[in-house]
Design a protein around this motif. Structure first.
Motif, PDB file in Angstrom:
ATOM      1  N   ASP A  37      11.713   0.944  13.852  1.00 23.40           N
ATOM      2  CA  ASP A  37      10.260   1.004  13.954  1.00 23.40           C
ATOM      3  C   ASP A  37       9.769  -0.041  14.954  1.00 23.40           C
ATOM      4  OD1 ASP A  37      10.080   2.984  12.028  1.00 23.40           O
ATOM      5  OD2 ASP A  37       9.951   1.527  10.381  1.00 23.40           O
ATOM      6  N   ASP A  39       7.886  -3.065  15.407  1.00 20.62           N
ATOM      7  CA  ASP A  39       7.516  -4.104  14.454  1.00 20.62           C
ATOM      8  C   ASP A  39       7.255  -5.398  15.221  1.00 20.62           C
ATOM      9  OD1 ASP A  39       7.156  -5.691  12.247  1.00 20.62           O
ATOM     10  OD2 ASP A  39       9.277  -5.785  11.704  1.00 20.62           O
ATOM     11  N   HIS A 175      11.713  -3.065  20.587  1.00 25.38           N
ATOM     12  CA  HIS A 175      11.003  -2.673  19.366  1.00 25.38           C
ATOM     13  C   HIS A 175      10.161  -3.786  18.743  1.00 25.38           C
ATOM     14  CE1 HIS A 175      13.460   0.821  19.788  1.00 25.38           C
ATOM     15  NE2 HIS A 175      14.567   0.134  19.601  1.00 25.38           N
ATOM     16  N   ARG A 179       7.231  -2.095  22.651  1.00 26.00           N
ATOM     17  CA  ARG A 179       6.541  -0.989  21.964  1.00 26.00           C
ATOM     18  C   ARG A 179       5.330  -1.442  21.157  1.00 26.00           C
ATOM     19  NH1 ARG A 179      10.387   1.724  18.234  1.00 26.00           N
ATOM     20  NH2 ARG A 179       8.701   3.232  17.914  1.00 26.00           N
ATOM     21  N   ARG A 183       2.125  -0.334  23.161  1.00 21.52           N
ATOM     22  CA  ARG A 183       1.843   0.956  22.516  1.00 21.52           C
ATOM     23  C   ARG A 183       1.640   2.069  23.542  1.00 21.52           C
ATOM     24  NH1 ARG A 183       1.223   0.485  17.182  1.00 21.52           N
ATOM     25  NH2 ARG A 183       0.888  -1.600  16.325  1.00 21.52           N
ATOM     26  N   TYR A 246      11.753   9.043  18.516  1.00 22.06           N
ATOM     27  CA  TYR A 246      10.483   8.329  18.688  1.00 22.06           C
ATOM     28  C   TYR A 246       9.285   9.282  18.687  1.00 22.06           C
ATOM     29  CZ  TYR A 246      13.706   4.691  20.242  1.00 22.06           C
ATOM     30  OH  TYR A 246      14.725   3.778  20.316  1.00 22.06           O
ATOM     31  N   ASP A 248       6.704   9.915  16.873  1.00 21.90           N
ATOM     32  CA  ASP A 248       5.348   9.432  16.655  1.00 21.90           C
ATOM     33  C   ASP A 248       4.776   8.727  17.875  1.00 21.90           C
ATOM     34  OD1 ASP A 248       5.437  10.481  14.163  1.00 21.90           O
ATOM     35  OD2 ASP A 248       5.444   8.576  13.084  1.00 21.90           O
ATOM     36  N   ASP A 249       5.642   8.120  18.688  1.00 15.04           N
ATOM     37  CA  ASP A 249       5.162   7.444  19.901  1.00 15.04           C
ATOM     38  C   ASP A 249       4.587   8.450  20.897  1.00 15.04           C
ATOM     39  OD1 ASP A 249       6.188   5.234  18.678  1.00 15.04           O
ATOM     40  OD2 ASP A 249       7.482   4.610  20.325  1.00 15.04           O
ATOM     41  N   LYS A 252       1.985  12.388  17.002  1.00 12.00           N
ATOM     42  CA  LYS A 252       2.407  12.718  15.647  1.00 12.00           C
ATOM     43  C   LYS A 252       2.287  14.208  15.357  1.00 12.00           C
ATOM     44  CE  LYS A 252       1.476   8.186  13.675  1.00 12.00           C
ATOM     45  NZ  LYS A 252       0.802   7.397  12.619  1.00 12.00           N
TER      46      LYS A 252
END
Length: 293
Positions: A37, A39, A175, A179, A183, A246, A248-249, A252
């Motif tokens: 994820d 994070d 990560h 990311r 975003r 990935y 969702d990146d 979604k």
């Protein structure tokens, strides 16, 4: 050994066997490279918007000029064999070492982005050169942790460098920093994993003054290549596993993901997407063979 000791040893052996079987079952159903994820590590939020400091990535560009060949838009290879024998490994190591001495927190965001992407790509090349010859980066099984070789083989979890007093792995850079701070789905098109299935190792170092153009170019070149999106004989979409790991990146919902593809699609892919709002995904694919000549 006493009788009770033998009983305990047998019990432990049986328990370990069941544990290994359970792990094997998990491995069989999970992705080969399960994606961590995003994070954020809060320490890396520090930056100076007013900074005019510019980081010189000329040494990395010299490596790219010497060892990267562009075969087609979005398709490159790196000559690890040549770099291993003629001093290229030292060039890469020198650049990485110089970057670890940069005061990253004092940079503006664009300088930081170029810094982290170039460092990530150079560090990936360095890891391969440090273990060359290999057929795949996944053969460099140095990530720490119990069962790491079973669950996620490769070098991504290994602490490799120290920046601003913090030890970092490739996973940390991607990560925990890139990311979650930026975003931006286009990050996935510019960090290279030294594999044929990966978005290409760019032949040009990333430059803070032209990031938008470089990011858009990387997205277009990957998305319009068959290793990213293609239609099989039954009319189903075969996608890069990048879009599975990935998802969702990139969006979604199906509609958001399709909108992402459309934004960078050329005429052929635009026609294939048509006016669909859902994707009939037949399969995901990824080629982990080394991106060498």
């Amino acid at each position: 050994m006493s009788k009770s000791g033998l009983v305990i040893m047998r019990a432990l052996s049986v328990a370990l066997s069941f544990l290994l079987i359970a792990v094997a079952v998990v491995v069989s159903v999970r992705p080969v490279h399960a994606a961590p994820d995003a994070d954020l590590w809060p320490d890396w939020q520090a930056h100076d918007p007013s900074s005019t400091v510019e980081i010189d990535h000329g040494d990395w560009q010299a490596v790219l000029d010497r060892y990267v060949t562009q075969h087609a838009p979005g398709v490159t290879s790196f000559d690890y064999a040549a770099a291993s024998r003629d001093g290229g490994a030292g060039m890469v190591a020198g650049y990485v070492d110089a970057m670890t001495k940069v005061s990253v927190n004092a940079l503006n965001r664009d300088q930081q982005f170029a810094y982290w992407v170039n460092l990530y790509n150079a560090l990936t090349v360095k890891v391969v050169l440090d273990h060359y010859p290999v057929d795949s980066i996944r053969d460099i099984d140095i990530s720490p942790g119990l069962f790491s070789s079973l669950l996620s083989s490769g070098p991504w979890g290994k602490k490799l460098i120290t920046v601003e007093g913090r030890t970092l792995s490739l996973d940390d850079i991607e990560h925990r920093i890139l990311r979650p701070i930026w975003r931006d789905a286009r990050i996935h098109y510019v960090v290279n994993c030294a594999s044929i299935g990966c978005p290409a190792l760019a032949p040009e170092a990333f430059d803070a003054d032209k990031l938008e153009a470089q990011l858009d170019q990387a997205a277009r070149e990957f998305i319009n290549h068959p290793r990213a999106v293609r239609i099989n004989a039954d009319g189903g979409f075969v996608l890069s596993s990048l879009y599975d790991w990935y998802r969702d990146d990139f969006g979604k919902s199906d509609a958001a993901f399709i909108a992402h593809l459309r934004k960078f699609a050329g005429p052929e892919l635009t026609k294939a997407l048509g006016d669909i709002t859902e994707l009939d995904i037949a399969d995901y694919e990824y080629d982990w063979a080394l991106n060498t000549r």
